[in-house]
Design a protein around this motif. Structure first.
Motif, PDB file in Angstrom:
ATOM      1  N   GLY A   1     -23.689   7.752 -11.373  1.00  0.00           N
ATOM      2  CA  GLY A   1     -22.395   8.229 -10.883  1.00  0.00           C
ATOM      3  C   GLY A   1     -21.295   8.096 -11.917  1.00  0.00           C
ATOM      4  O   GLY A   1     -20.580   9.047 -12.222  1.00  0.00           O
ATOM      5  N   ALA A   2     -21.141   6.911 -12.456  1.00  0.00           N
ATOM      6  CA  ALA A   2     -20.111   6.648 -13.463  1.00  0.00           C
ATOM      7  C   ALA A   2     -20.083   5.163 -13.771  1.00  0.00           C
ATOM      8  O   ALA A   2     -20.580   4.340 -12.994  1.00  0.00           O
ATOM      9  N   ARG A   3     -19.496   4.838 -14.915  1.00  0.00           N
ATOM     10  CA  ARG A   3     -19.100   3.470 -15.203  1.00  0.00           C
ATOM     11  C   ARG A   3     -17.619   3.480 -15.560  1.00  0.00           C
ATOM     12  O   ARG A   3     -17.010   4.535 -15.724  1.00  0.00           O
ATOM     13  N   LEU A   4     -17.033   2.304 -15.668  1.00  0.00           N
ATOM     14  CA  LEU A   4     -15.606   2.180 -15.939  1.00  0.00           C
ATOM     15  C   LEU A   4     -15.370   1.281 -17.136  1.00  0.00           C
ATOM     16  O   LEU A   4     -16.093   0.301 -17.344  1.00  0.00           O
ATOM     17  N   VAL A   5     -14.325   1.598 -17.894  1.00  0.00           N
ATOM     18  CA  VAL A   5     -13.833   0.660 -18.895  1.00  0.00           C
ATOM     19  C   VAL A   5     -12.324   0.545 -18.678  1.00  0.00           C
ATOM     20  O   VAL A   5     -11.649   1.538 -18.396  1.00  0.00           O
ATOM     21  N   PHE A   6     -11.822  -0.674 -18.738  1.00  0.00           N
ATOM     22  CA  PHE A   6     -10.405  -0.922 -18.502  1.00  0.00           C
ATOM     23  C   PHE A   6      -9.638  -0.906 -19.827  1.00  0.00           C
ATOM     24  O   PHE A   6     -10.194  -1.186 -20.890  1.00  0.00           O
ATOM     25  N   ALA A   7      -8.357  -0.623 -19.740  1.00  0.00           N
ATOM     26  CA  ALA A   7      -7.497  -0.694 -20.917  1.00  0.00           C
ATOM     27  C   ALA A   7      -6.101  -1.122 -20.477  1.00  0.00           C
ATOM     28  O   ALA A   7      -5.658  -0.752 -19.389  1.00  0.00           O
ATOM     29  N   PRO A   8      -5.406  -1.902 -21.301  1.00  0.00           N
ATOM     30  CA  PRO A   8      -4.059  -2.341 -20.939  1.00  0.00           C
ATOM     31  C   PRO A   8      -3.080  -1.178 -20.939  1.00  0.00           C
ATOM     32  O   PRO A   8      -3.246  -0.202 -21.671  1.00  0.00           O
ATOM     33  N   ARG A   9      -2.056  -1.296 -20.132  1.00  0.00           N
ATOM     34  CA  ARG A   9      -0.981  -0.306 -20.101  1.00  0.00           C
ATOM     35  C   ARG A   9       0.324  -1.081 -20.259  1.00  0.00           C
ATOM     36  O   ARG A   9       0.939  -1.475 -19.275  1.00  0.00           O
ATOM     37  N   PRO A  10       0.747  -1.324 -21.489  1.00  0.00           N
ATOM     38  CA  PRO A  10       1.882  -2.213 -21.722  1.00  0.00           C
ATOM     39  C   PRO A  10       3.190  -1.671 -21.161  1.00  0.00           C
ATOM     40  O   PRO A  10       3.471  -0.471 -21.239  1.00  0.00           O
ATOM     41  N   ALA A  11       3.988  -2.568 -20.611  1.00  0.00           N
ATOM     42  CA  ALA A  11       5.285  -2.176 -20.066  1.00  0.00           C
ATOM     43  C   ALA A  11       6.184  -1.600 -21.159  1.00  0.00           C
ATOM     44  O   ALA A  11       7.031  -0.729 -20.897  1.00  0.00           O
ATOM     45  N   SER A  12       5.975  -2.071 -22.402  1.00  0.00           N
ATOM     46  CA  SER A  12       6.803  -1.598 -23.514  1.00  0.00           C
ATOM     47  C   SER A  12       6.626  -0.107 -23.801  1.00  0.00           C
ATOM     48  O   SER A  12       7.476   0.506 -24.443  1.00  0.00           O
TER      49      SER A  12
END
Length: 293
Positions: A223-234
């Protein structure tokens, strides 16, 4: 799960491996929760007539297309808000989605499932029993994972779209679709050239990037896999550079239990390489139907 260093940060191989080990420890701690991603043991869609299910006591149905009701006798052992059910009880109302009553049968928690109205599909309601014993047994079996390899850590750039782009995506559940919006893409170089993966989900502080690759349906969940990544407030919602680590690729809820309703990736989120990094198909899981591939 997105506490990655900034793009371009130089670290030794030993340090990179230690960071991955710490990530895996935190992720496995999350997976070990008794009513977490490993605990669903059923998913039953309800209609307007009472139905019974083998592993859930009582009769269940939907009234007025919005209220989940259950009828049970005191001897059935069904408990709502710590009180035995003896008769008809409401356990969920679409009009009050956060007002979820605690439904239990012994140690099993029975959670309402709301599948919102979608393209050509009305609101659908169901129930999902979660068993902590099953979760612990699955956790003991372990989650197979590719060995850490620093070659799967690549510089990447997140590029937001000017506006939300509506998209209808299949879900892992046969014949169910989800109306979502794609709000950006992640661009990076890997193996044979530049690639891009679109992003449709994730909280404000991080991106959840779904993808398939040439391991999908072979050693990993189709189906799928996931990879996370930061989303900086800056970044203030704009573009930013970061470090994309495919060693941290994980299974989503649908990769740990067939009793879920995950959306599948956008059509273009299939990489033409075998990403032999991150989590593989758990021992207790089977590959999904052709619908979800």
């Amino acid at each position: 799960m997105s506490d990655l260093p900034a793009a371009g940060t130089a670290r030794s191989a030993a340090r990179l491996h230690a960071e991955w080990t710490e990530f895996r420890r935190a992720w496995l701690d999350f997976l070990s929760e008794p009513y977490g991603l490993l605990s669903p043991v059923g998913l039953y869609w309800l209609g307007d007539r009472p139905e019974s299910f083998d592993d859930v006591p009582g009769s269940w149905w939907v009234e007025d297309s919005r209220r989940v009701l259950v009828r049970a006798a005191a001897g059935d052992g069904l408990v709502v808000d710590d009180r035995p059910v003896d008769g008809v009880t409401e356990v969920f109302d679409v009009a009050r989605p956060r007002d979820i009553r605690a439904v239990r049968h012994g140690d099993v928690v029975i959670s309402p499932v709301l599948f919102p109205a979608q393209t050509s599909q009305p609101v659908q309601l169901g129930i999902q029993p979660r068993d902590p014993y099953v979760a612990s047994r699955r956790f003991e079996l372990g989650i197979p994972t590719y060995p850490f390899d620093p070659k799967w850590i690549v510089p990447a750039r997140y590029e937001p779209y000017e506006g939300r782009r509506p998209v209808v995506l299949r879900s892992v559940v046969e014949n169910k679709v989800k109306d979502l919006g794609i709000f950006g893409r992640v661009v990076f170089e890997l193996a044979d050239g530049e690639h891009a993966l679109e992003v449709y989900a994730g909280p404000e502080h991080e991106l959840h990037i779904p993808f398939r690759d040439r391991t999908s349906g072979v050693t990993t969940f189709a189906g799928a896999r996931l990879v996370f990544a930061p989303r900086p407030a800056s970044a203030n919602g704009g573009a930013f550079e970061f470090e994309l680590d495919f060693n941290r690729t994980v299974n989503g809820p649908c990769g740990f239990s067939p009793y879920t309703t995950c959306a599948l990736p956008p059509p273009g989120n299939t990489l033409p390489v075998a990403v032999e990094a991150g989590e593989q198909l758990p021992l207790w899981m089977e590959q999904p139907s052709a619908w979800a591939r």
